[in-house]
Design a protein around this motif. Structure first.
Motif, PDB file in Angstrom:
ATOM      1  N   PRO A 105       0.809  -1.229   0.000  1.00 38.67           N
ATOM      2  CA  PRO A 105       0.000   0.000   0.000  1.00 38.67           C
ATOM      3  C   PRO A 105       0.837   1.272   0.000  1.00 38.67           C
ATOM      4  CG  PRO A 105      -0.081  -1.086   2.149  1.00 38.67           C
ATOM      5  CD  PRO A 105       0.606  -2.031   1.220  1.00 38.67           C
ATOM      6  N   ILE A 106       2.072   1.195   0.481  1.00 37.65           N
ATOM      7  CA  ILE A 106       2.955   2.367   0.452  1.00 37.65           C
ATOM      8  C   ILE A 106       3.394   2.656  -0.982  1.00 37.65           C
ATOM      9  CG2 ILE A 106       5.179   3.291   1.226  1.00 37.65           C
ATOM     10  CD1 ILE A 106       4.823   1.497   3.740  1.00 37.65           C
ATOM     11  N   VAL A 107       3.807   1.600  -1.681  1.00 39.21           N
ATOM     12  CA  VAL A 107       4.244   1.752  -3.070  1.00 39.21           C
ATOM     13  C   VAL A 107       3.080   2.222  -3.944  1.00 39.21           C
ATOM     14  CG1 VAL A 107       5.079   0.482  -5.082  1.00 39.21           C
ATOM     15  CG2 VAL A 107       6.117   0.088  -2.838  1.00 39.21           C
ATOM     16  N   ARG A 108       1.875   1.752  -3.650  1.00 35.37           N
ATOM     17  CA  ARG A 108       0.686   2.149  -4.429  1.00 35.37           C
ATOM     18  C   ARG A 108       0.134   3.498  -3.975  1.00 35.37           C
ATOM     19  NH1 ARG A 108      -3.418  -0.340  -3.445  1.00 35.37           N
ATOM     20  NH2 ARG A 108      -2.863  -1.864  -1.823  1.00 35.37           N
ATOM     21  N   LYS A 109       0.771   4.099  -2.973  1.00 32.99           N
ATOM     22  CA  LYS A 109       0.392   5.422  -2.461  1.00 32.99           C
ATOM     23  C   LYS A 109      -1.046   5.450  -1.942  1.00 32.99           C
ATOM     24  CE  LYS A 109       3.806   7.849  -5.259  1.00 32.99           C
ATOM     25  NZ  LYS A 109       4.108   8.939  -6.207  1.00 32.99           N
ATOM     26  N   ASN A 110      -1.411   4.403  -1.220  1.00 30.04           N
ATOM     27  CA  ASN A 110      -2.705   4.369  -0.547  1.00 30.04           C
ATOM     28  C   ASN A 110      -2.743   5.509   0.470  1.00 30.04           C
ATOM     29  OD1 ASN A 110      -4.756   3.713   1.444  1.00 30.04           O
ATOM     30  ND2 ASN A 110      -4.827   1.673   0.573  1.00 30.04           N
ATOM     31  N   PRO A 111      -3.755   6.374   0.419  1.00 31.37           N
ATOM     32  CA  PRO A 111      -3.769   7.562   1.298  1.00 31.37           C
ATOM     33  C   PRO A 111      -3.919   7.232   2.775  1.00 31.37           C
ATOM     34  CG  PRO A 111      -5.846   7.358   0.116  1.00 31.37           C
ATOM     35  CD  PRO A 111      -4.913   6.345  -0.489  1.00 31.37           C
ATOM     36  N   ASN A 112      -4.296   5.997   3.096  1.00 36.24           N
ATOM     37  CA  ASN A 112      -4.456   5.606   4.496  1.00 36.24           C
ATOM     38  C   ASN A 112      -3.175   5.068   5.115  1.00 36.24           C
ATOM     39  OD1 ASN A 112      -7.287   6.201   4.596  1.00 36.24           O
ATOM     40  ND2 ASN A 112      -7.654   4.319   3.435  1.00 36.24           N
ATOM     41  N   PHE A 113      -2.091   5.061   4.336  1.00 36.02           N
ATOM     42  CA  PHE A 113      -0.834   4.492   4.811  1.00 36.02           C
ATOM     43  C   PHE A 113       0.276   5.536   4.789  1.00 36.02           C
ATOM     44  CE2 PHE A 113      -3.320   0.803   4.141  1.00 36.02           C
ATOM     45  CZ  PHE A 113      -2.769  -0.200   4.916  1.00 36.02           C
ATOM     46  N   LEU A 114       1.329   5.237   5.502  1.00 35.05           N
ATOM     47  CA  LEU A 114       2.495   6.113   5.553  1.00 35.05           C
ATOM     48  C   LEU A 114       3.115   6.282   4.178  1.00 35.05           C
ATOM     49  CD1 LEU A 114       4.288   4.624   8.705  1.00 35.05           C
ATOM     50  CD2 LEU A 114       2.919   6.724   8.622  1.00 35.05           C
ATOM     51  N   THR A 115       3.827   7.387   4.013  1.00 33.19           N
ATOM     52  CA  THR A 115       4.665   7.587   2.835  1.00 33.19           C
ATOM     53  C   THR A 115       6.127   7.455   3.264  1.00 33.19           C
ATOM     54  OG1 THR A 115       4.931   9.972   3.148  1.00 33.19           O
ATOM     55  CG2 THR A 115       2.967   9.233   1.940  1.00 33.19           C
ATOM     56  N   TRP A 116       6.993   7.303   2.282  1.00 31.68           N
ATOM     57  CA  TRP A 116       8.422   7.244   2.592  1.00 31.68           C
ATOM     58  C   TRP A 116       8.883   8.548   3.231  1.00 31.68           C
ATOM     59  CZ3 TRP A 116       9.936   2.561   2.797  1.00 31.68           C
ATOM     60  CH2 TRP A 116       9.492   1.605   1.880  1.00 31.68           C
ATOM     61  N   GLN A 169      12.205  -8.587  -0.672  1.00 34.31           N
ATOM     62  CA  GLN A 169      11.933  -7.345  -1.398  1.00 34.31           C
ATOM     63  C   GLN A 169      11.732  -6.180  -0.434  1.00 34.31           C
ATOM     64  OE1 GLN A 169       8.972  -7.451  -4.511  1.00 34.31           O
ATOM     65  NE2 GLN A 169       9.760  -9.365  -5.361  1.00 34.31           N
ATOM     66  N   VAL A 170      11.119  -6.443   0.711  1.00 30.90           N
ATOM     67  CA  VAL A 170      10.958  -5.377   1.705  1.00 30.90           C
ATOM     68  C   VAL A 170      12.313  -4.994   2.289  1.00 30.90           C
ATOM     69  CG1 VAL A 170       9.873  -4.722   3.887  1.00 30.90           C
ATOM     70  CG2 VAL A 170       8.597  -6.073   2.218  1.00 30.90           C
ATOM     71  N   GLU A 171      13.159  -5.990   2.542  1.00 25.87           N
ATOM     72  CA  GLU A 171      14.503  -5.670   3.029  1.00 25.87           C
ATOM     73  C   GLU A 171      15.218  -4.750   2.043  1.00 25.87           C
ATOM     74  OE1 GLU A 171      16.144  -6.708   6.076  1.00 25.87           O
ATOM     75  OE2 GLU A 171      13.996  -6.910   6.420  1.00 25.87           O
ATOM     76  N   ASP A 172      15.102  -5.037   0.756  1.00 24.75           N
ATOM     77  CA  ASP A 172      15.737  -4.198  -0.265  1.00 24.75           C
ATOM     78  C   ASP A 172      15.151  -2.789  -0.272  1.00 24.75           C
ATOM     79  OD1 ASP A 172      17.340  -6.321  -1.027  1.00 24.75           O
ATOM     80  OD2 ASP A 172      16.088  -6.886  -2.737  1.00 24.75           O
ATOM     81  N   LEU A 173      13.821  -2.682  -0.128  1.00 26.10           N
ATOM     82  CA  LEU A 173      13.176  -1.371  -0.131  1.00 26.10           C
ATOM     83  C   LEU A 173      13.585  -0.540   1.083  1.00 26.10           C
ATOM     84  CD1 LEU A 173       9.517  -1.967  -1.375  1.00 26.10           C
ATOM     85  CD2 LEU A 173      11.184  -0.365  -2.341  1.00 26.10           C
ATOM     86  N   LEU A 174      13.698  -1.181   2.239  1.00 23.15           N
ATOM     87  CA  LEU A 174      14.125  -0.454   3.439  1.00 23.15           C
ATOM     88  C   LEU A 174      15.510   0.150   3.244  1.00 23.15           C
ATOM     89  CD1 LEU A 174      12.888  -2.932   6.199  1.00 23.15           C
ATOM     90  CD2 LEU A 174      11.987  -0.650   5.755  1.00 23.15           C
ATOM     91  N   ILE A 175      16.385  -0.605   2.614  1.00 20.97           N
ATOM     92  CA  ILE A 175      17.736  -0.099   2.357  1.00 20.97           C
ATOM     93  C   ILE A 175      17.699   1.012   1.312  1.00 20.97           C
ATOM     94  CG2 ILE A 175      19.997  -0.719   1.417  1.00 20.97           C
ATOM     95  CD1 ILE A 175      19.496  -3.549   2.629  1.00 20.97           C
ATOM     96  N   GLN A 176      16.928   0.792   0.239  1.00 21.47           N
ATOM     97  CA  GLN A 176      16.869   1.756  -0.857  1.00 21.47           C
ATOM     98  C   GLN A 176      16.213   3.070  -0.436  1.00 21.47           C
ATOM     99  OE1 GLN A 176      14.705   0.268  -4.273  1.00 21.47           O
ATOM    100  NE2 GLN A 176      14.303   2.322  -5.031  1.00 21.47           N
ATOM    101  N   LYS A 177      15.098   2.990   0.284  1.00 21.15           N
ATOM    102  CA  LYS A 177      14.310   4.176   0.597  1.00 21.15           C
ATOM    103  C   LYS A 177      14.708   4.857   1.908  1.00 21.15           C
ATOM    104  CE  LYS A 177      11.453   3.892  -2.943  1.00 21.15           C
ATOM    105  NZ  LYS A 177      11.348   4.962  -3.976  1.00 21.15           N
ATOM    106  N   LEU A 178      15.180   4.043   2.883  1.00 23.82           N
ATOM    107  CA  LEU A 178      15.436   4.591   4.219  1.00 23.82           C
ATOM    108  C   LEU A 178      16.880   4.447   4.661  1.00 23.82           C
ATOM    109  CD1 LEU A 178      12.209   3.316   6.046  1.00 23.82           C
ATOM    110  CD2 LEU A 178      12.610   5.548   4.975  1.00 23.82           C
ATOM    111  N   GLY A 179      17.699   3.856   3.808  1.00 22.41           N
ATOM    112  CA  GLY A 179      19.126   3.806   4.104  1.00 22.41           C
ATOM    113  C   GLY A 179      19.594   2.625   4.915  1.00 22.41           C
TER     114      GLY A 179
END
Length: 361
Positions: free
Chosen positions: A119-130, A175-185
């Protein structure tokens, strides 16, 4: 030795020094989901309730610690501050940012949010953004793995073989592990299982990857805990009252040497497990175990340190648990242990036995 000399040398300040050096070797972890007024009762606290929880922690001298750092210390046999506790959220709901984060920031309390990224990647308005998460990281927020799509991880989809299922589950994690590194360092390498469900395959995979896993059984963590399936205390819905939190926050690990049970699944017979206690002075005869929806479990002492705990009747379909508590010998606190079983329906496609993998090859 150094601490002892310091306390003696300070004379009248000795009591405060002892308090400063007090340590505990266990960690209660609180689990939240929503922080809001008009949300599912079972997984929600109101903003007012959440503020009451945080006020109670600060007013009562609890030390809110970063979860990953606290677990690293426990695994290394090091002590945590006296009255240490950790705060976690499952899912990545926007109301955490709106109603939870400002209160945590004001208290300067660290916290961990386990995010499901679809839902974050799909930009669901009810969820957090990066961007929300990057801001929260500056004030004690840590973001960890809750899979991509929040699946029932133990279930195969239609027509899936074991290998196809397992590859899909691995991708849900990595894939989530990769996204955490890519988006949040970076990633703290922690995963909360959706619905608290895992099996031996998933837990072995996490251990291989160095990822700590969390279920939804209750209890406190210490060096003896299974770090691929750690307990947490729910603090929402029926468990949101501060009066219920007080007992949980003061809980101690159950002094268990071994746990014998037949896997993660319940069948048509009542579940049972055998608990073996460590050597030591404990109030074993005051042990009480409760079965979800049934009342007290039957306790059959096999010898002075081994007890068989049996439910009165089989579980209904879904998740069932047995919670055991025992008064501490020295204090008014309680030792706590919980175990969860899943009773699956045939059509749900749960991966149950190791023999299934062999039979499909």
């Amino acid at each position: 030795m150094t601490k002892l000399k310091l306390c003696i040398g300070l004379g009248g300040a000795m009591l405060s020094s002892v308090h400063a050096f007090a340590e505990q070797h266990h960690l209660p972890i609180l689990q939240y989901h929503h922080v809001g007024d008009s949300l599912p009762f079972t997984t929600s606290v109101t903003p007012e309730q959440f503020q009451e929880h945080l006020d109670y922690l600060s007013d009562s001298g609890f030390q809110v610690v970063d979860l990953a750092s606290g677990l690293d210390k426990l695994k290394a046999g090091k002590g945590l501050p006296d009255k240490a506790v950790a705060i976690t959220f499952d899912d990545a709901y926007k109301n955490i940012y709106i109603n939870g984060y400002p209160r945590l920031k004001e208290k300067q309390f660290p916290f961990t949010v386990f995010i499901n990224t679809d839902p974050i990647v799909r930009k669901n308005p009810n969820f957090l953004t990066w961007d929300h998460m990057r801001e929260m990281k500056q004030y004690g927020g840590v973001f960890a793995n809750h899979t991509i799509s929040h699946p029932y991880m133990m279930r195969k989809q239609a027509e899936e073989t074991f290998d196809v299922w397992f590859d899909r589950i691995k991708q849900e994690v990595m894939q989530v592990e990769d996204l955490l590194i890519q988006k949040l360092g970076g990633s703290p390498q922690m995963l909360a299982y959706p619905y608290g469900e895992s099996n031996s395959y998933i837990r072995s995979f996490l251990k291989e990857k160095g990822i700590v896993g969390f279920g939804q059984q209750s209890g406190v963590v210490n060096i003896d805990s299974d770090f691929t399936n750690l307990p947490r205390f729910p603090a929402s819905g029926a468990y949101a009252a501060v009066s219920t939190l007080k007992t949980k926050l003061s809980s101690l690990p159950m002094p268990l040497k071994d746990i014998e049970k037949e896997g993660d699944f319940a069948g048509d017979s009542a579940v049972s497990m055998v608990l073996t206690f460590k050597e030591g002075r404990y109030r074993l005869r005051d042990l009480t175990c409760y079965v979800s929806g049934q009342g007290k479990a039957q306790l059959n002492w096999l010898d002075k340190r081994r007890v068989e705990v049996t439910a009165a009747k089989p579980f209904s379909y879904g998740r069932g648990r047995i919670n055991c508590t025992m008064p501490d010998y020295k204090t008014a606190n309680f030792h706590w242990f919980s175990n969860v079983w899943v009773k699956p329906r045939a059509e749900e496609g749960y991966v149950e036995e190791k023999s299934e993998k062999n039979s499909e090859k």
